[in-house]
Scaffold this active site. Structure first.
Site, mmCIF file in Angstrom:
data_model
loop_
_atom_site.group_PDB
_atom_site.id
_atom_site.type_symbol
_atom_site.label_atom_id
_atom_site.label_comp_id
_atom_site.label_asym_id
_atom_site.label_seq_id
_atom_site.Cartn_x
_atom_site.Cartn_y
_atom_site.Cartn_z
ATOM 1 N N THR A 309 1.043 -1.430 0.338
ATOM 2 C CA THR A 309 0.251 0.048 -0.015
ATOM 3 C C THR A 309 1.110 0.988 0.174
ATOM 4 O OG1 THR A 309 -2.080 -0.823 1.158
ATOM 5 C CG2 THR A 309 -2.138 1.209 1.667
ATOM 6 N N GLU A 310 1.723 1.182 0.274
ATOM 7 C CA GLU A 310 3.089 2.360 0.704
ATOM 8 C C GLU A 310 3.555 2.346 -0.354
ATOM 9 O OE1 GLU A 310 2.873 4.815 2.871
ATOM 10 O OE2 GLU A 310 1.983 3.674 5.028
#
Length: 458
Positions: A309-310
């Protein structure tokens, strides 16, 4: 006669008292650039918003904040920020001497010119229709007739009502009366297709378009309004310095980088799979996730989901806010976690530092004894900063919900952190946040981690 004389003396005494008080107040607020340089600190007044000032991952941010930083630095001064409630309080606090300069786009009005000097760059703002891009996007205000436009009460509704009268009626103005729905929530609803139209200033619209590229913000529905920074009438030298700085720096790399960061750079980079989960691998860094996840008692697949996600497993990515590396740590966090200078994009250093950061948050949220529940709070804090999560916990407790349960309790108030009524609540210490982003961040990571668990057995 004697009583009359006594009364006259009282009136004269009161007059002298207020005159002296007024003179004293003038002396106290008659602070200009030389006095500010003597104390070596510029005190700016602003309000919490996505444009002016907010905290993100524990660090102060905001377009107006960055400009104020650059201005203070040009004068060799430290910057001190005071956050107030609204535009009215910006003016009253400035006139009371509680700050030196309003670092916010204050609407320029003739009545205030008697007590203020408007300075710095003069910005032109207008209200615009927020809609989705495409062939059906409205091109003219007359096309609003017969359409539903959703707004909160206040200036946007007032402008729509005036426009409706100008057009002879026909706009279906739908006021959202719920205090839990902010203007930026309505913009999100447009992006998601839940509603077709809402209204915002073009400045707020431009920032939100960096989150939702699908938005069309080209249809103006109001006249242009001029706005700028402001100082007291007794600070002409400070006003002159602000004018000079804006004039000389509006095209500087620093100024342009700040404008690009908030109004142009995408806030949500596209994601794509790196390796095929069905082949038993999530990323090239699975062994590192396995090794370091043990230090915090996490399932390594949850740590991998956070990294996806990052950064989409790209160790070279740099976010709009300056976060770097596989785990997207902010510069100050990376330094505090011991990442050597220049190693922020080294995959192992990034994972090791992120795990150390998570371990610290486990101590912060130690009263949440259920480890799966605790992980939700940690993910939320990883996204927005610990302060915004503790604010949401305080709100949950104040309004009778459980401060140690995420879903339907603390998460509910995290979603409300973009709403003035809630982020200005006395129990909140960290102001505005895009709580919907944090909520989706937690949900997305947990859902993907569950998918990883199903596809890749321990």
């Amino acid at each position: 006669m004697k009583g009359w004389i006594t009364g006259l003396c009282c009136v004269l005494a009161l007059f002298l008292f207020f005159s002296c008080g007024s003179e004293k107040k003038t002396e106290e607020t008659a602070v200009d650039l030389p006095q500010i340089q003597e104390r070596k600190e510029l005190v700016v007044l602003t309000v919490n918003s996505s444009v002016s000032y907010f905290h993100y991952r524990g660090e102060p941010m905001g377009f107006q904040y960055e400009l104020a930083q650059q201005f203070a630095k040009s004068l060799g001064l430290d910057l001190k920020v005071k956050v107030v409630k609204d535009e009215e309080q910006l003016v009253s606090s400035l006139l009371k001497g509680e700050g030196d300069l309003v670092a916010y786009n204050l609407i320029i009005t003739n009545p205030l010119k008697d007590s203020l000097i408007y300075c710095g760059e003069e910005d032109i703002t207008r209200q615009v229709i927020i809609q989705r891009r495409g062939k059906k996007a409205l091109k003219d205000v007359t096309e609003l007739v017969g359409k539903k436009v959703y707004v909160n009460s206040g200036k946007y509704r007032t402008r729509l009502e005036n426009l409706n009268r100008e057009l002879g009626g026909g706009i279906d103005i739908c006021e959202i009366s719920s205090d839990s729905v902010s203007s930026e929530d309505l913009i999100t609803w447009v992006a998601e297709g839940r509603i077709d139209y809402t209204v915002a200033t073009d400045e707020i619209a431009r920032i939100n378009r960096t989150y939702y590229p699908v938005l069309d913000i080209n249809l103006a529905i109001s006249f242009d309004q001029r706005s700028s920074w402001a100082v007291r009438k007794t600070s002409p030298l400070l006003a002159e310095a602000a004018d000079k700085w804006h004039r000389e720096n509006i095209n500087s790399p620093e100024f342009r980088a700040s404008a690009r960061r908030y109004f142009e750079l995408a806030k949500r980079p596209a994601h794509g799979a790196i390796l095929s989960v069905k082949d038993g691998k999530i990323s090239h860094y699975d062994d590192l996730f396995r090794h370091y996840a043990k230090e915090i008692g996490w399932d390594w697949r949850l740590l991998a989901s956070l990294a996806y996600t990052e950064s989409n497993f790209n160790p070279n990515v740099v976010s709009w806010a300056g976060a770097k590396g596989l785990m997207q740590l902010m510069p100050a966090t990376a330094r505090a976690m011991g990442v050597p200078p220049g190693k922020e994009q080294d995959p192992e250093e990034s994972i090791k530092a992120a795990v150390k950061y998570i371990a610290g948050m486990q101590r912060t949220f130690s009263k949440i004894t259920d480890k799966e529940e605790q992980a939700k709070f940690i993910l939320a804090a990883y996204n927005s900063g610990i302060g915004h999560v503790t604010d949401a916990m305080a709100l949950a407790e104040k309004y009778g919900r459980n401060r140690y349960i995420w879903e339907h309790h603390v998460a509910h108030f995290m979603l409300l952190k973009s709403n003035k009524e809630y982020y200005q609540d006395p129990v909140c210490k960290n102001g505005y946040a895009r709580g919907s982003d944090t909520y989706e961040f937690v949900h997305e990571i947990l859902a993907r981690a569950e998918l990883y668990r199903k596809k890749i057995k321990k």
